[in-house]
Design an enzyme around this catalytic site. Structure first.
Site, short mmCIF file in Angstrom:
data_model
loop_
_atom_site.label_atom_id
_atom_site.label_comp_id
_atom_site.label_asym_id
_atom_site.label_seq_id
_atom_site.Cartn_x
_atom_site.Cartn_y
_atom_site.Cartn_z
N ARG A 137 0.85 -1.19 0.00
CA ARG A 137 0.00 0.00 0.00
C ARG A 137 0.88 1.23 0.00
NH1 ARG A 137 -3.65 -0.13 5.18
NH2 ARG A 137 -4.26 1.86 4.28
N LYS A 184 0.77 5.87 -0.48
CA LYS A 184 0.06 7.08 -0.06
C LYS A 184 -1.26 7.26 -0.81
CE LYS A 184 0.86 12.05 0.52
NZ LYS A 184 1.78 13.18 0.25
N PHE A 185 -1.28 6.83 -2.08
CA PHE A 185 -2.45 7.12 -2.92
C PHE A 185 -3.29 5.89 -3.26
CE2 PHE A 185 0.93 10.21 -4.03
CZ PHE A 185 0.34 11.32 -3.45
N GLY A 186 -2.94 4.73 -2.72
CA GLY A 186 -3.73 3.54 -3.04
C GLY A 186 -3.00 2.26 -2.69
N HIS A 187 -3.37 1.18 -3.38
CA HIS A 187 -2.87 -0.15 -3.06
C HIS A 187 -2.38 -0.87 -4.31
CE1 HIS A 187 -5.72 1.01 0.10
NE2 HIS A 187 -5.04 0.23 0.91
N VAL A 188 -1.56 -1.90 -4.10
CA VAL A 188 -1.10 -2.75 -5.20
C VAL A 188 -1.56 -4.18 -4.92
CG1 VAL A 188 0.88 -3.55 -6.54
CG2 VAL A 188 0.94 -1.29 -5.47
N LYS A 212 -1.78 -1.70 -9.73
CA LYS A 212 -1.66 -0.57 -8.81
C LYS A 212 -2.95 0.25 -8.91
CE LYS A 212 1.93 2.82 -7.56
NZ LYS A 212 3.25 3.36 -8.00
N ASP A 234 15.30 9.77 -8.33
CA ASP A 234 14.84 9.28 -7.02
C ASP A 234 15.22 7.81 -6.81
OD1 ASP A 234 13.68 9.64 -4.53
OD2 ASP A 234 11.64 9.18 -5.21
#
Length: 294
Positions: A39, A41-45, A60, A154
């Site tokens: 999981r 910040k913006f959702g789940h996998v 995702k 990054d």
């Protein structure tokens, strides 16, 4: 070098999935959804299987409302645009995407052995052989990216996955840029930021060489080199390149030499990635297959 039959089969599956993604508009009903893989910040996998081909993928799922609240829709579009065009064994494939009223879905390659960060936490630090194999794999992937005018910006343990065979995969292109020139924006993770980004001056693809040097250090010592209690101290140590090698664990002089050649304040003086692959430490320690076998 001959490619093993299993790898050929995997590549054909990936190619079929990619071709299918390009030809049709996906919906959630095209997939059987399995266990959650993680999981963010913006959702789940989730683990998922495309019904028609039986191809296993990672799905995702991102919530539009959260993307809008954090004003990162542009970042997501950029990530999709860049990652969907990259084809390299050490870069996680993005096969396609679709969306509905509330969510955006990214169809990603499934990296069966999961997050590298968890392995590093469990081991505390890696052997020189393992670290060198991963660093060489990432150098090859970044050479490919830079050849496509893509700067990642990054590179860090949290953005790396391990495939079924033990190969490393760059998984997150949220901060990457498709560029032909120098940029000035600050992004990425504080411990991995190079001096030019801390000081908000122009930067180019050599930021990825710096980040790879930080990563190599963290692989070998278990912590990034400029870590400090206060952000201001981390900034200062980065700008001054306050690089110290602790007495434990015992690391070879050759490894320290490579790191020192990558963590150079003047970006044009950092060891080029193709030279990194020729460095004695890489040559002596990295598995030529790019696969670390536990």
């Amino acid at each position: 070098m001959a490619i093993p039959t299993e790898t050929q089969h995997q590549e054909k599956e990936a190619s079929d999935a990619s071709a299918a993604a390009a030809q049709k508009r996906w919906t959630l009903s095209d997939f059987d959804i399995g266990k959650p893989l993680g999981r963010g910040k913006f959702g789940h996998v989730y683990l998922a299987r495309e019904k028609r081909s039986n191809h296993v993928v990672a799905l995702k799922v991102l919530f539009k409302s959260q993307l809008q609240q954090s004003q990162v829709e542009h970042q997501l579009r950029r990530e999709v645009e860049i990652q969907s065009h990259l084809r390299h064994p050490n870069i996680l494939r993005l096969y396609g995407y679709f969306y509905d009223q509330k969510r955006v879905y990214l169809i990603l390659e499934y990296a069966a052995r999961g997050e590298l960060y968890k392995d590093l936490q469990k081991c505390k630090y890696f052997s020189e052989r393992r670290a060198a194999t991963y660093v060489a794999s990432l150098a090859r992937a970044l050479i490919y990216c830079h050849g496509k005018h893509v700067i990642h910006r990054d590179i860090k343990p949290e953005n790396l996955l391990i495939g079924a065979q033990g190969e490393l995969k760059i998984a997150d292109f949220g901060w990457s840029v498709h560029t032909f020139n120098r940029r000035r924006t600050m992004c990425g993770t504080l411990d991995y930021l190079p001096p030019e980004m801390v000081e908000s001056v122009e930067h180019d693809a050599s930021v990825d060489i710096w980040s790879l040097g930080i990563l190599c250090y963290e692989f070998l010592y278990g912590v990034p080199p400029f870590e400090a209690m206060e952000h201001s101290d981390t900034y200062r140590r980065i700008v001054q390149v306050d690089l110290k090698f602790p007495p434990k664990p015992i690391i070879s002089a050759s490894a320290k030499d490579l790191i020192s050649q990558m963590l150079v304040k003047e970006s044009s003086q950092r060891l080029p990635l193709h030279k990194l692959l020729e460095h004695p430490w890489i040559v002596q320690n990295a598995d030529p297959s790019g696969i670390y076998r536990v």
